[in-house]
Write a protein that holds these residues in place. Structure first.
Motif, PDB file in Angstrom:
ATOM      1  N   ASP A  20     -40.561  37.146  65.119  1.00  0.00           N
ATOM      2  CA  ASP A  20     -39.718  37.630  64.016  1.00  0.00           C
ATOM      3  C   ASP A  20     -38.240  37.414  64.312  1.00  0.00           C
ATOM      4  N   ILE A  21     -37.873  37.593  65.576  1.00  0.00           N
ATOM      5  CA  ILE A  21     -36.466  37.486  65.952  1.00  0.00           C
ATOM      6  C   ILE A  21     -36.373  37.009  67.392  1.00  0.00           C
ATOM      7  N   ALA A  22     -35.419  36.129  67.657  1.00  0.00           N
ATOM      8  CA  ALA A  22     -35.174  35.638  69.021  1.00  0.00           C
ATOM      9  C   ALA A  22     -33.753  36.009  69.415  1.00  0.00           C
ATOM     10  N   PHE A  23     -33.627  36.697  70.534  1.00  0.00           N
ATOM     11  CA  PHE A  23     -32.320  37.004  71.105  1.00  0.00           C
ATOM     12  C   PHE A  23     -32.067  35.994  72.223  1.00  0.00           C
ATOM     13  N   ILE A  24     -31.091  35.124  72.013  1.00  0.00           N
ATOM     14  CA  ILE A  24     -30.801  34.022  72.931  1.00  0.00           C
ATOM     15  C   ILE A  24     -29.549  34.352  73.746  1.00  0.00           C
ATOM     16  N   SER A  25     -29.613  34.078  75.038  1.00  0.00           N
ATOM     17  CA  SER A  25     -28.461  34.281  75.910  1.00  0.00           C
ATOM     18  C   SER A  25     -27.826  32.932  76.239  1.00  0.00           C
ATOM     19  N   THR A  26     -26.618  32.970  76.811  1.00  0.00           N
ATOM     20  CA  THR A  26     -25.961  31.731  77.229  1.00  0.00           C
ATOM     21  C   THR A  26     -24.952  32.019  78.326  1.00  0.00           C
ATOM     22  N   SER A  27     -24.727  31.026  79.167  1.00  0.00           N
ATOM     23  CA  SER A  27     -23.709  31.149  80.213  1.00  0.00           C
ATOM     24  C   SER A  27     -22.384  30.536  79.780  1.00  0.00           C
ATOM     25  N   SER A  28     -22.385  29.797  78.665  1.00  0.00           N
ATOM     26  CA  SER A  28     -21.148  29.183  78.167  1.00  0.00           C
ATOM     27  C   SER A  28     -21.274  28.930  76.669  1.00  0.00           C
ATOM     28  N   TRP A  29     -20.172  29.226  75.958  1.00  0.00           N
ATOM     29  CA  TRP A  29     -20.180  28.995  74.511  1.00  0.00           C
ATOM     30  C   TRP A  29     -18.766  28.853  74.008  1.00  0.00           C
TER      31      TRP A  29
ATOM     32  N   ASP B 252     -43.271  47.125  64.740  1.00  0.00           N
ATOM     33  CA  ASP B 252     -44.249  46.053  64.511  1.00  0.00           C
ATOM     34  C   ASP B 252     -43.644  44.650  64.493  1.00  0.00           C
ATOM     35  N   MET B 253     -42.583  44.451  65.250  1.00  0.00           N
ATOM     36  CA  MET B 253     -41.966  43.128  65.349  1.00  0.00           C
ATOM     37  C   MET B 253     -42.458  42.398  66.600  1.00  0.00           C
ATOM     38  N   THR B 254     -42.440  41.070  66.513  1.00  0.00           N
ATOM     39  CA  THR B 254     -42.599  40.216  67.689  1.00  0.00           C
ATOM     40  C   THR B 254     -41.222  39.659  68.025  1.00  0.00           C
ATOM     41  N   VAL B 255     -40.765  39.960  69.232  1.00  0.00           N
ATOM     42  CA  VAL B 255     -39.390  39.684  69.634  1.00  0.00           C
ATOM     43  C   VAL B 255     -39.378  38.737  70.828  1.00  0.00           C
ATOM     44  N   TYR B 256     -38.555  37.688  70.759  1.00  0.00           N
ATOM     45  CA  TYR B 256     -38.330  36.855  71.936  1.00  0.00           C
ATOM     46  C   TYR B 256     -37.061  37.322  72.629  1.00  0.00           C
TER      47      TYR B 256
END
Length: 273
Positions: A181-190, A107-111
């Motif tokens: 509820d939760i956002a999973f963020i990606s990146t090409s550089s960090w 029952d989560m809303t996920v980005y």
């Protein structure tokens, strides 16, 4: 390549460790990459001393260890295509997705941010009841076509052809209307000092608004992208509740991230079943 004599003459006096590390950085700015043996000759010091200096610089996010040496942060001017990213580092992406799955519940809303790393989280979402996925990624939408039990919201927006995703103002407008509820963020550089960055101005606000809309924000980023930076800053690492990376992240880099007060999850955290 300068010798220890040249460097000592330049500095004018015997060096303390902090001075030596500053001079290592100066040489790295000139040469980009140096081997351990080159540094041993330059500074007339032991292998152990050089390794300790590299570890401390990496812990501070000022330099990055490579096999047999050290490099300065490198700039990423453009992102690899979706086709290229889809076929590289699959085991690492699957290991990171397994860690991400620990944060999911029914029952989560996920980005799910656009990216091949976040795409690997989809099977774990499918296995849970009552899930809603918000995404700007067409690969995620395609992977959920056969999962009618999952509610899917695509942001729409301007098509980023090479990344198979949407960016720009319309995508941002959609994300301002949803709460996740939760956002999973990606990146090409960090990296430690600059956080996450991108060469694409159109991606900045999309990622920032997705982060602002979420109760919990998680960065999913492979170690191969660590120690690189791009023109546009998205967020500092301290703005993430959790950072998920792979087993190849250098211990000194991991220590530096944890010293910022950010929770870091690595495959070594997984206990055998």
């Amino acid at each position: 390549m300068p010798s220890q004599k040249d460097i000592t003459a330049e500095s004018g006096a015997p060096m303390i460790p902090d001075q030596r590390r500053e001079l290592i950085l100066r040489q790295l700015r000139k040469h980009q990459v140096l081997s351990v043996h080159q540094l041993m000759e330059m500074f007339d010091c032991s292998h152990m001393t050089v390794r300790r200096d590299i570890a401390l610089l990496e812990q501070e996010g000022r330099a990055y260890s490579v096999t047999g040496g050290v490099r300065i942060a490198s700039q990423l001017h453009s992102e690899p295509s979706h086709q290229l990213k889809a076929v590289v580092e699959l085991p690492q992406k699957q290991a990171m997705a397994k860690l991400a799955a620990r944060l999911l519940r029914a029952d989560m809303t996920v980005y799910l941010d656009a990216g091949t790393s976040t795409l690997e989280i989809v099977p774990y979402i499918k296995a849970l009841a009552g899930m809603t996925v918000v995404t700007n990624d067409f690969g995620v939408v395609q992977a959920l076509m056969d999962a009618p039990q999952v509610t899917v919201i695509h942001t729409g927006g301007q098509l980023d052809h090479s990344n198979h995703s949407c960016v720009g103002g319309l995508a941002v407008a959609t994300l301002r209307q949803v709460v996740t509820d939760i956002a999973f963020i990606s990146t090409s550089s960090w990296d430690l000092r600059r956080g996450i960055t991108t060469p694409s101005a159109l991606k900045v606000e999309v990622k920032q608004v997705a982060m602002q809309s979420a109760s919990q924000v998680v960065l999913v980023a492979s170690s191969s992208k660590y120690g690189t930076f791009s023109m546009y800053k998205i967020a500092g690492l301290e703005q993430f509740d959790i950072v998920i990376s792979d087993a190849a992240l250098a211990p000194a880099a991991a220590d530096g991230i944890r010293k910022q007060g950010v929770e870091l999850m690595l495959p070594s955290d997984l206990t055998p079943a």
